[in-house]
Motif scaffolding. Structure first.
Motif, short mmCIF file in Angstrom:
data_model
loop_
_atom_site.label_atom_id
_atom_site.label_comp_id
_atom_site.label_asym_id
_atom_site.label_seq_id
_atom_site.Cartn_x
_atom_site.Cartn_y
_atom_site.Cartn_z
N LEU A 172 0.83 -1.21 0.00
CA LEU A 172 0.00 0.00 0.00
C LEU A 172 0.86 1.26 0.00
O LEU A 172 0.51 2.27 -0.61
CB LEU A 172 -0.94 -0.01 1.21
N GLU A 173 1.98 1.17 0.67
CA GLU A 173 2.90 2.31 0.69
C GLU A 173 3.45 2.58 -0.71
O GLU A 173 3.51 3.73 -1.17
CB GLU A 173 4.03 2.00 1.70
N ALA B 243 0.82 4.09 -2.84
CA ALA B 243 0.60 5.51 -2.53
C ALA B 243 1.68 6.40 -3.15
O ALA B 243 1.44 7.57 -3.44
CB ALA B 243 0.56 5.71 -1.01
N GLN B 244 2.87 5.83 -3.37
CA GLN B 244 3.91 6.60 -4.07
C GLN B 244 3.49 6.90 -5.50
O GLN B 244 3.69 7.98 -6.01
CB GLN B 244 5.18 5.75 -4.18
N PRO C 185 -1.03 8.61 -5.25
CA PRO C 185 -1.32 9.06 -3.88
C PRO C 185 -2.79 9.40 -3.64
O PRO C 185 -3.20 9.54 -2.50
CB PRO C 185 -0.46 10.32 -3.73
N ASN C 186 -3.56 9.55 -4.72
CA ASN C 186 -4.96 9.93 -4.53
C ASN C 186 -5.85 8.73 -4.21
O ASN C 186 -7.06 8.89 -4.07
CB ASN C 186 -5.48 10.65 -5.78
N ASP D 19 -7.61 5.89 -2.05
CA ASP D 19 -8.00 5.64 -0.68
C ASP D 19 -7.81 4.15 -0.39
O ASP D 19 -8.62 3.32 -0.81
CB ASP D 19 -9.46 6.06 -0.50
N ALA D 20 -6.72 3.84 0.31
CA ALA D 20 -6.36 2.43 0.52
C ALA D 20 -7.46 1.66 1.24
O ALA D 20 -7.68 0.48 0.99
CB ALA D 20 -5.05 2.35 1.30
N ARG E 121 3.34 14.03 -2.64
CA ARG E 121 2.21 13.13 -2.87
C ARG E 121 0.90 13.89 -2.97
O ARG E 121 0.01 13.54 -3.73
CB ARG E 121 2.13 12.10 -1.75
N GLU E 122 0.78 14.92 -2.16
CA GLU E 122 -0.46 15.71 -2.18
C GLU E 122 -0.65 16.36 -3.56
O GLU E 122 -1.74 16.33 -4.13
CB GLU E 122 -0.33 16.79 -1.11
N GLY F 28 -1.26 13.67 -6.16
CA GLY F 28 -2.62 13.15 -6.00
C GLY F 28 -3.65 14.10 -6.58
O GLY F 28 -4.59 13.67 -7.28
#
Lengths: 85, 585
Positions: A11-12, A15-16, A19-20, A22-23, B528-529, B532
């Motif tokens: 999951l990490e 997210a890289q 990043p948007n 939602d895990a 990341r923000e 995203g």
């Protein structure tokens, strides 16, 4: 690593790349690209980063096994060196 | 030895291509004759793409032949005959007329590769409306800007895409009167069900008189500055679609054909809908996204004879090696072609050695409407080259002069801008509402493509790069301005500059350089923000894959961000004479 640790690592890495996402809302059984905006280049970047992070050499022929969260956890768990388990 | 030409001497060909000799075809070609190979609307009422693509193949026994062979993600397989496709598209045309949608009104689609897409496109064309496909992986921002510029009156999409990407924009799109949702039973306020509307409409529909110069298709392309440009095409474009399908793709009515492009881009319409149907072929449509094993299985099981795909996909297949394709019987495949960005020579040769067919690279753009350069079935392939101009097309290398004129670069091997003699039938007729930008594409009767290239002594063209800052990634042409604008929406971002970073698979990927507002420190969480947010707004195909923070971005004296300098630094190149760059803008 335990399965829970491996899942957190997957999951990490996800997210890289995206990043948007939602895990918490991911269905572990469903391919990432069928539930989130995740194209084939995202997937390639994800698998490469996963290989770097885990230290496991992921053969390209195995890429399809990493399409979902469950698939990633299962594959990486099986590929861990036995001593580390 | 990858660069060695692939010979097409007569003995080497197992099939007689529809064009036996390139040189003879070029000499004997006329657009008038190409036009005469089409039927035209009955009673001399003009020329309509949908009639050429479907209705003329729908009558009698040949109407029972499959137009579409649709493969669902879940393993469903559905064949749609020419007669069925004609009836369904007539129903949609009747429905549009019933909704008060008329000639010249724009009908948008935001759909994946589902049967409703083909019904929507062809029905809109029958009604004389303008069809505009959107890429379903776009985020809300590209969708909103394109629908606003295109003055969308109708949108056909799915309940899921509507809820995620369109519902929140509805108030800002006053021209959008009707939204039709495909395959949903949940009632959504302000929307109609696509299937019930189709069900209630008549399949008797006579295509109204259509002038070949009537607007038919609208395809958006990004610019280096400013808003996206809507390239308009007219019904006469079908002359090029049909002719190029035969000449460049060697496609005929007996062929099973597979175009892997997404319908949201021009290839997915010109060669994913119109061209193959116009020659009466059977079109394989796969709803799923790229998946190597699935793709080889489709080539095998559907006995695909002509395959039109893209370099990024080919390079991904190459990465998996030769063992996977050897498990499949690909002997039906007769002709393989590629478009999207230049195909590297190794990929051409890999096709020959591993799939049994070399890839034939082709070149064209949204603005050209159809294939302009190609490596042909009957002619030698030069791996790495984009090929030679289609019969009927005159291509040249030009250099722009400071006075706005152009000069021909006659000497082989010299770099310049790839240009086409204006006036071929599928040439775009304008950028919607942007006459000045349209005119800037032409000089002295030539269309200037923005691609830098050279021509060798045998007349083959070789791509060298873009003349502007546009990014070529995975077959998509991405405008840096649109990406920079989305990045600027983040409150921490002061400036953004976006470039194409070379990539072994996608040719280029989008990389953003961001300078933050005073007092804000860059860190991984902020990266990341911002990433995203960009992915949310733009969708993954357009958003950056990589963000780097800089203290400030290099700018011209007038304050324009120098993307070229960012790119030169990224590539580790000498920055060149930056003083010239700085005063040049």
């Amino acid at each position: 690593m335990s399965e829970a640790e491996i899942e957190a690592m997957v999951l990490e890495v996800l997210a890289q790349v995206a990043p948007n996402v939602d895990a918490a809302s991911l269905d572990p059984e469903v391919a990432f690209r069928d539930q989130i905006e995740f194209d084939s280049l995202d997937f390639l970047n994800f698998v490469i980063a996963l290989g770097e992070r885990s230290g496991i050499k992921i053969s390209e022929i195995d890429y399809p096994k990493l399409a979902s969260l469950r698939g990633c956890v299962g594959y990486l768990t099986a590929q861990q060196p036995a001593a580390a388990g | 030895m990858a660069r060695d030409r692939i010979s097409k001497s007569k003995g080497a060909l197992q099939h007689s291509p529809s064009m036996a000799s390139y040189e003879a075809a070029r000499r004997g070609f006329s657009w008038t004759e190409a036009r005469a190979a089409l039927d035209g609307l009955p009673g001399g009422r003009g020329l309509n793409i949908a009639h050429e693509a479907v209705d003329r193949h729908a009558k009698g026994p040949q109407g029972r032949r499959s137009a579409l062979c649709w493969l669902g993600k879940d393993g469903t397989r559905r064949e749609v005959s020419y007669a069925e496709l004609a009836a369904l598209s007539s129903r949609f045309a009747s429905a549009l007329r019933g909704l008060g949608v008329g000639k010249g009104d724009t009908v948008f689609s935001l759909l994946g590769r589902v049967p409703a897409l083909y019904v929507t496109a062809l029905g809109a064309l029958k009604n004389g409306s303008v069809f505009c496909p959107l890429f379903s992986a776009f985020g809300p921002e590209p969708i909103e800007s394109r629908m606003a510029i295109g003055e969308a009156r109708v949108l056909v999409t799915t309940p899921q895409l509507y809820a995620r990407k369109v519902r929140g924009l509805r108030d800002r799109l006053p021209a959008l009167e009707q939204v039709l949702l495909v395959g949903g039973d949940a009632a959504e306020a302000g929307c109609l069900g696509f299937e019930p509307v189709l069900e209630a409409a008549s399949e008797d529909f006579e295509i109204p008189p259509t002038d070949p110069e009537d607007r038919a298709l609208l395809h958006f392309t990004s610019g280096t500055t400013g808003r996206p440009k809507g390239a308009l095409h007219v019904h006469e474009a079908v002359v090029v679609h049909a002719a190029s399908a035969r000449l460049a793709l060697d496609l005929g009515p007996e062929d099973v054909y597979w175009c892997t492009a997404d319908p949201g881009w021009v290839t997915g319409t010109s060669y994913g809908i119109v061209a193959p149907l116009a020659v009466g072929a059977t079109l394989v449509v796969d709803e799923a996204e790229f998946e190597p094993e699935r793709w080889y299985r489709i080539l095998q099981d559907e006995k695909v004879r002509v395959w039109y795909t893209a370099p990024t996909a080919i390079r991904m297949l190459m990465k998996l090696g030769p063992n996977l394709p050897r498990r499949f019987d690909l002997s039906a495949l007769r002709f393989a072609a590629s478009v999207g960005e230049p195909l590297n020579p190794e990929a051409v040769v890999w096709g020959r050695d591993v799939l049994g067919r070399p890839f034939h690279d082709t070149w064209w753009q949204t603005e050209t409407g159809g294939i302009m350069l190609a490596n042909f079935a009957a002619a030698d392939i030069k791996p790495g080259s984009m090929g030679r101009p289609l019969p009927g097309i005159e291509a040249a290398i030009l250099r722009r002069r400071a006075d706005g004129g152009v000069e021909l670069v006659e000497e082989p091997g010299r770099e310049g801008e790839l240009a086409l003699k204006a006036g071929w039938p599928s040439m775009f007729r304008g950028y919607l509402g942007e006459e000045a930008r349209y005119r800037k594409c032409f000089a002295e009767g030539w269309y200037l493509s923005g691609d830098l290239a050279r021509r060798d002594e045998e007349g083959y063209f070789w791509f060298l790069g873009r003349a502007d800052d546009m990014i070529k990634s995975a077959g998509h042409l991405i405008g840096p301005f649109e990406v920079e604008s989305a990045l600027m929406e983040h409150p921490a971002v002061a400036e953004a500059g976006v470039i194409g970073k070379p990539d072994p698979v996608a040719m280029e990927t989008v990389k953003a350089f961001v300078a933050l507002k005073p007092g804000i420190r860059p860190d991984e969480a902020l990266r990341r923000e911002i990433l995203g947010l960009a992915r949310e707004r733009l969708g993954p195909a357009v958003a950056p894959r990589e963000i780097a923070f800089l203290d400030d971005l290099p700018k011209t004296r007038s304050g324009k961000i120098m993307r070229r300098l960012l790119k030169a630094r990224e590539l580790g190149l000498a920055e060149g004479d930056t003083s010239t760059l700085e005063s040049g803008a």
